[in-house]
Each structure stands twice: as C-alpha cells, then as structure tokens.
Design an enzyme around this catalytic site. Sequence first.
Site, PDB file in Angstrom:
ATOM      1  N   CYS A 174       0.747  -1.231  -0.106  1.00  0.00           N
ATOM      2  CA  CYS A 174      -0.033  -0.076  -0.196  1.00  0.00           C
ATOM      3  C   CYS A 174       0.848   1.246   0.022  1.00  0.00           C
ATOM      4  O   CYS A 174       1.539   1.563  -1.130  1.00  0.00           O
ATOM      5  CB  CYS A 174      -0.956  -0.036   1.081  1.00  0.00           C
ATOM      6  SG  CYS A 174      -2.360   0.874   0.867  1.00  0.00           S
ATOM      7  N   HIS A 230      -3.618  -5.143   0.800  1.00  0.00           N
ATOM      8  CA  HIS A 230      -3.145  -5.683   1.869  1.00  0.00           C
ATOM      9  C   HIS A 230      -3.291  -7.063   2.306  1.00  0.00           C
ATOM     10  O   HIS A 230      -3.877  -7.633   2.733  1.00  0.00           O
ATOM     11  CB  HIS A 230      -3.988  -4.836   3.034  1.00  0.00           C
ATOM     12  CG  HIS A 230      -3.694  -3.681   3.106  1.00  0.00           C
ATOM     13  ND1 HIS A 230      -2.698  -2.933   3.794  1.00  0.00           N
ATOM     14  CD2 HIS A 230      -4.342  -2.632   2.451  1.00  0.00           C
ATOM     15  CE1 HIS A 230      -3.010  -1.713   3.735  1.00  0.00           C
ATOM     16  NE2 HIS A 230      -3.647  -1.382   2.850  1.00  0.00           N
ATOM     17  N   GLU A 254      -1.311  -8.620   4.248  1.00  0.00           N
ATOM     18  CA  GLU A 254      -1.056  -8.973   5.691  1.00  0.00           C
ATOM     19  C   GLU A 254      -2.293  -8.972   6.475  1.00  0.00           C
ATOM     20  O   GLU A 254      -2.307  -9.331   7.542  1.00  0.00           O
ATOM     21  CB  GLU A 254      -0.242  -7.796   6.228  1.00  0.00           C
ATOM     22  CG  GLU A 254      -1.063  -6.553   6.760  1.00  0.00           C
ATOM     23  CD  GLU A 254      -1.449  -5.698   5.603  1.00  0.00           C
ATOM     24  OE1 GLU A 254      -1.302  -5.756   4.329  1.00  0.00           O
ATOM     25  OE2 GLU A 254      -2.243  -4.614   5.931  1.00  0.00           O
TER      26      GLU A 254
HETATM   27  N1  LIG Z   1      -2.457   6.788   2.553  1.00  0.00           N
HETATM   28  C1  LIG Z   1      -2.057   6.101   1.036  1.00  0.00           C
HETATM   29  C2  LIG Z   1      -1.748   4.719   1.600  1.00  0.00           C
HETATM   30  C3  LIG Z   1      -3.232   3.976   2.099  1.00  0.00           C
HETATM   31  C4  LIG Z   1      -2.792   2.824   3.063  1.00  0.00           C
HETATM   32  O1  LIG Z   1      -1.494   2.445   3.482  1.00  0.00           O
HETATM   33  N2  LIG Z   1      -3.953   2.550   3.552  1.00  0.00           N
HETATM   34  C5  LIG Z   1      -3.735   1.477   4.698  1.00  0.00           C
HETATM   35  C6  LIG Z   1      -3.779   2.140   6.098  1.00  0.00           C
HETATM   36  C7  LIG Z   1      -4.138   1.301   7.526  1.00  0.00           C
HETATM   37  C8  LIG Z   1      -3.252   0.052   7.377  1.00  0.00           C
HETATM   38  O2  LIG Z   1      -2.205   0.120   7.597  1.00  0.00           O
HETATM   39  O3  LIG Z   1      -3.814  -1.167   6.961  1.00  0.00           O
HETATM   40  C9  LIG Z   1      -3.441   6.264   0.321  1.00  0.00           C
HETATM   41  O4  LIG Z   1      -4.584   6.645   0.873  1.00  0.00           O
HETATM   42  O5  LIG Z   1      -3.137   5.882  -0.913  1.00  0.00           O
END
Ligand SMILES: N[C@@H](CCC(=O)NCCCC(=O)O)C(=O)O
Length: 260
Positions: free
Chosen positions: A117, A225, A227
């Site tokens: 991400c 994600h 994970e």
């Molecule tokens: N802020 C960026 C990346 C989005 C992101 O990493 N979301 C996950 C946040 C919560 C987690 O760690 O699971 C965007 O908005 O593109």
Amino acid sequence: MKKPPSLVWLPADHRLLGRDDHTMPFLVLGDKYARAVKENAGAQPVMFPLAQASQIAELLELVDGVMLTGSPSNVHPSHFNEAVANASLPLDPQRDALTLDLVKACLEQAVPLLGVCRGFQEINVALGGSLLQAVQDVPGMMDHREPKDAPYSEQYAPRHTVSLVAGSALAQWAGAETAQVNSLHGQGIGRLAQGLRALAHAPDGLVEAFEVQGARAFAYAVQWHPEWRTAENPFYTALFQAFGDACRARNEHRNQQSRQ
Ligand SMILES: N[C@@H](CCC(=O)NCCCC(=O)O)C(=O)O
C-alpha cells in the site's frame, strides 16, 4: 549453534497520539504487518526507532529484508513535484525522509524488499514515478478507498478483481491470472517509475502491483493488503512465504560471511 532468525526491518510511522491539546510523538507499527512477517514469512520483525537516512547502509547489513507497510499517511507530493491537493489528509515527512532512500539502498545492496500500500507507493516515488493524489477524482477511475465507518472485517474484505500478468510471480503465487483483493487507498500510481514492471491491474486500469526489473533480490510491491488475515488466503500466504524464503537466503549468506 542455533541459526539466528532472519530479521526484517519495518520502518515505523510517526504519529502524534493523545488528546487534541495534549499530544506526544509516537513511533507506530501496525500489528498485522509484524504478525504477517513473523507468522507467514517466518522471520523476526525489527524496528530501528529514529533511524536516519545516514544510517541506512549500516543498518541494512544487520537485516535480511525490508517491508514497507501501509499507513493512513500519504507520501508527500513534493517528492513527485506536486503541491498537496488535500491538506486535510495526513502526511509523514519523517517516514518519507527514511523510506525513499531506503528503497534505493535495498536495491543497491540486494536486500529483499516488500512494499504494501503506502510502501508500494513509496517504491514507485523513490524510483522516479508519481502518484494520483485522489484516484477517485480522476474521470473513469474507481473509488479505491475503504468504507471508513464499516467494521474492519468489511474494510479489508475483497473489494475488486486484479488481472495478473500471465507467468509472473504474482500469477504463480495466486495460482491464477485474476484475484480478488482488498482496497484501502486514496492515492494510486500515476506515472510508473522506469525499471518497474506492472504485474497487476484493477478493472479501471490502475496499476496494483509491480516488480523491480533486474533486481538482484526479491523486490515486489502490491497496493492491496496481503497482511490482512494472511493465513486465510493462499495467495497472500504464498507471497509472504516467497518473501520469507528470500530473507532466509540472505540470512544464510550473511551467516556464511560472518563465519569467514
Ligand atoms: N495513505 C495512502 C496509503 C493507504 C494505506 O496504506 N492504507 C492502509 C492504512 C491502514 C493500514 O495500515 O492497514 C493512500 O491513501 O493511498
């Protein structure tokens, strides 16, 4: 003598926690990222609190892999020569100051690198690419954000299909050329950096995964994600197992060098 575990560096977020008028700085790492590294990659997650870019080369000699995690914060758009489009969204310049150099150092030092991400976006920006600051505002693009008020089980539920490049590592890990993935991001790939090969696309054409072409070690990143409840998803499990295998290979190499 017991073999030392493979160590994976997960850089932390920098957040102010507390009440509005009483906040303090904290270094924050999501449990699910560390857990996936430990339970699915079979490596020991480590943090280097307050690590500076000047220390990257020496710290990389101590680890067997790097995982750049997701985060609610955005990569600062100045790193791809844009002004902030929405000042209400969180940033983390201290994280940017470390991770954008860390990406290049991992590739130079052949340290296995996994981006998730925000981490996926960081790798693209670090190598000269750009981001769409609000994918949903681009005509013809989907809204890739999660339903903020929904339970986490819904926020991280499969959201859309990705098409995977036939014969790619992603397709091998998925055992198919399409997969259903979750989606929790407002930013997305604008210009893909030179040297990155797109391996997955969303239905609206957004790049959702890539590999670093010619990398001397594992170097993959995904916008979704894996994970999240990894063990319940064979695709996500295979991805982390491959990352863990790459880290173990480096660990073996490091141990051999230390015995010489
Ligand atoms: N802020 C960026 C990346 C989005 C992101 O990493 N979301 C996950 C946040 C919560 C987690 O760690 O699971 C965007 O908005 O593109």
